[in-house]
Write an enzyme that holds these catalytic residues in place. Sequence first.
Site, PDB file in Angstrom:
ATOM      1  N   LYS A   1     -48.281  20.644 -11.216  1.00  0.00           N
ATOM      2  CA  LYS A   1     -48.821  19.650 -10.279  1.00  0.00           C
ATOM      3  C   LYS A   1     -50.187  20.060  -9.743  1.00  0.00           C
ATOM      4  O   LYS A   1     -51.078  19.227  -9.588  1.00  0.00           O
ATOM      5  CB  LYS A   1     -47.834  19.467  -9.124  1.00  0.00           C
ATOM      6  CG  LYS A   1     -48.269  18.440  -8.090  1.00  0.00           C
ATOM      7  CD  LYS A   1     -47.217  18.318  -7.013  1.00  0.00           C
ATOM      8  CE  LYS A   1     -47.638  17.323  -5.945  1.00  0.00           C
ATOM      9  NZ  LYS A   1     -46.622  17.203  -4.862  1.00  0.00           N
TER      10      LYS A   1
ATOM     11  N   TYR B   1     -45.566  27.166   4.957  1.00  0.00           N
ATOM     12  CA  TYR B   1     -44.341  27.938   4.723  1.00  0.00           C
ATOM     13  C   TYR B   1     -44.314  29.208   5.566  1.00  0.00           C
ATOM     14  O   TYR B   1     -43.254  29.637   6.029  1.00  0.00           O
ATOM     15  CB  TYR B   1     -44.223  28.295   3.240  1.00  0.00           C
ATOM     16  CG  TYR B   1     -44.014  27.087   2.354  1.00  0.00           C
ATOM     17  CD1 TYR B   1     -42.814  26.393   2.363  1.00  0.00           C
ATOM     18  CD2 TYR B   1     -45.029  26.635   1.516  1.00  0.00           C
ATOM     19  CE1 TYR B   1     -42.616  25.282   1.566  1.00  0.00           C
ATOM     20  CE2 TYR B   1     -44.840  25.524   0.702  1.00  0.00           C
ATOM     21  CZ  TYR B   1     -43.638  24.855   0.733  1.00  0.00           C
ATOM     22  OH  TYR B   1     -43.450  23.761  -0.053  1.00  0.00           O
TER      23      TYR B   1
ATOM     24  N   ARG C   1     -40.877  23.911  -9.333  1.00  0.00           N
ATOM     25  CA  ARG C   1     -40.633  22.508  -9.038  1.00  0.00           C
ATOM     26  C   ARG C   1     -39.478  22.032  -9.912  1.00  0.00           C
ATOM     27  O   ARG C   1     -39.222  22.586 -10.979  1.00  0.00           O
ATOM     28  CB  ARG C   1     -41.885  21.677  -9.305  1.00  0.00           C
ATOM     29  CG  ARG C   1     -43.076  22.089  -8.433  1.00  0.00           C
ATOM     30  CD  ARG C   1     -44.328  21.316  -8.796  1.00  0.00           C
ATOM     31  NE  ARG C   1     -45.421  21.648  -7.890  1.00  0.00           N
ATOM     32  CZ  ARG C   1     -46.268  22.662  -8.065  1.00  0.00           C
ATOM     33  NH1 ARG C   1     -46.136  23.433  -9.142  1.00  0.00           N
ATOM     34  NH2 ARG C   1     -47.226  22.906  -7.205  1.00  0.00           N
TER      35      ARG C   1
ATOM     36  N   ARG D   1     -37.712  25.680  -4.140  1.00  0.00           N
ATOM     37  CA  ARG D   1     -39.105  26.132  -4.089  1.00  0.00           C
ATOM     38  C   ARG D   1     -39.530  26.454  -2.647  1.00  0.00           C
ATOM     39  O   ARG D   1     -40.097  27.514  -2.382  1.00  0.00           O
ATOM     40  CB  ARG D   1     -40.004  25.059  -4.690  1.00  0.00           C
ATOM     41  CG  ARG D   1     -41.496  25.373  -4.668  1.00  0.00           C
ATOM     42  CD  ARG D   1     -42.267  24.333  -5.490  1.00  0.00           C
ATOM     43  NE  ARG D   1     -43.702  24.410  -5.266  1.00  0.00           N
ATOM     44  CZ  ARG D   1     -44.513  25.276  -5.850  1.00  0.00           C
ATOM     45  NH1 ARG D   1     -44.016  26.167  -6.690  1.00  0.00           N
ATOM     46  NH2 ARG D   1     -45.805  25.276  -5.610  1.00  0.00           N
TER      47      ARG D   1
ATOM     48  N   HIS E   1     -36.626  20.177  -4.335  1.00  0.00           N
ATOM     49  CA  HIS E   1     -37.713  21.011  -3.803  1.00  0.00           C
ATOM     50  C   HIS E   1     -37.197  22.105  -2.868  1.00  0.00           C
ATOM     51  O   HIS E   1     -37.933  23.038  -2.536  1.00  0.00           O
ATOM     52  CB  HIS E   1     -38.709  20.118  -3.054  1.00  0.00           C
ATOM     53  CG  HIS E   1     -39.968  20.818  -2.658  1.00  0.00           C
ATOM     54  ND1 HIS E   1     -40.945  21.161  -3.562  1.00  0.00           N
ATOM     55  CD2 HIS E   1     -40.403  21.262  -1.449  1.00  0.00           C
ATOM     56  CE1 HIS E   1     -41.938  21.775  -2.932  1.00  0.00           C
ATOM     57  NE2 HIS E   1     -41.636  21.848  -1.658  1.00  0.00           N
TER      58      HIS E   1
ATOM     59  N   HIS F   1     -50.077  27.746  -5.370  1.00  0.00           N
ATOM     60  CA  HIS F   1     -50.682  26.779  -4.467  1.00  0.00           C
ATOM     61  C   HIS F   1     -52.186  26.728  -4.703  1.00  0.00           C
ATOM     62  O   HIS F   1     -52.838  27.766  -4.816  1.00  0.00           O
ATOM     63  CB  HIS F   1     -50.430  27.171  -3.005  1.00  0.00           C
ATOM     64  CG  HIS F   1     -49.018  26.969  -2.572  1.00  0.00           C
ATOM     65  ND1 HIS F   1     -48.417  27.712  -1.577  1.00  0.00           N
ATOM     66  CD2 HIS F   1     -48.057  26.098  -3.003  1.00  0.00           C
ATOM     67  CE1 HIS F   1     -47.169  27.309  -1.409  1.00  0.00           C
ATOM     68  NE2 HIS F   1     -46.930  26.343  -2.268  1.00  0.00           N
TER      69      HIS F   1
END
Length: 330
Positions: free
Chosen positions: A197, A313, A163, A281, A278, A304
């Site tokens: 995050k 993705y 990130r 990433r 972003h 994730h």
Amino acid sequence: MNTTAIVPANASGNLPAHVVELAHQARDYADAGMADNTRRAYAADWRDFEGWCAEAGVCSLPASPEAVALYLTARASTVTVATLGRRLAAIRTAHKQADAPVPASGALTQVWAGIRRQHGRPAAPKRAMMLDDVRRAVQAMPNTLTGKRDRALLLVGFAGGLRRSELAAIELEGPDAGPVRVRFVGGGMEIHLHRSKADQEGRGAVVAIPHGSRLDTCPVQAVKVWLAEAGIKAGPVFRGVDRWSKVGDKAITPHAVALVVKAAAERIGLDADAFAGHSLRSGLATSAAAADTPAHLIMEHMRHARFETTKRYIREGERFTRNAASMAGL
């Protein structure tokens, strides 16, 4: 959180000092339960609501459901539904923290549903910077000190699936290093993340970045070149460089990371507005999926928390190779 939510103000004078101190510590823990970015956003949202209430002559705390419905209506044509939803969450959070009744009614629910239905638009996602884009961007970088920094930043951001906040915060490993630090090992380098995050509990993670298969796109080599040229031996890795090629002491900001990505995209003829911090990433995850990388490896590398995030993705990476038209044999 207000300390009086735990120890009422009229009772604090009758309690031992250590109990009052515990209440203050409890407040600090409660504050730590919310991410810094969220806290800042909620504070700005609450200021906007307070300002509107003052102009309208209505009470902001506690606010009536009717006042909140009118506020949402007043702002519906000037801010996005996503922003308005966050402001509504900020209003509710402020009431919970003040131990006040949270504004709620059938009318408020209907107004909010109508705003979402009439003004809601699908989010316009930024484009992923794919592997070929990164290679072209790196090759197009000027051979200046800033160019060497940006080359390293692009390659590390992409290879690490980082990130923009993580990328900006990287420091060289050492006794005074911050929560995001890098160390060089035999296989390449490791990015140690104290918190991210998707890791609000602070369990931490280590992102392994291997040596590149090509010298000109090797993230490890790019970082070493930048550090040597900039004379950086401790502290932040990615720093500002002024017009006289003087390297600063402080780390660049996450916003600066986004500007580097946009400039890199524009340099190779892409629309800068379509890219953001972003994009590096998302570019790694999508490129890895397009290369048939197993889903669990993508999920692990991207850190994730939910497989549904990884699946987005994968679908993007496979949309031209695994669909009805391609499999039909056109």
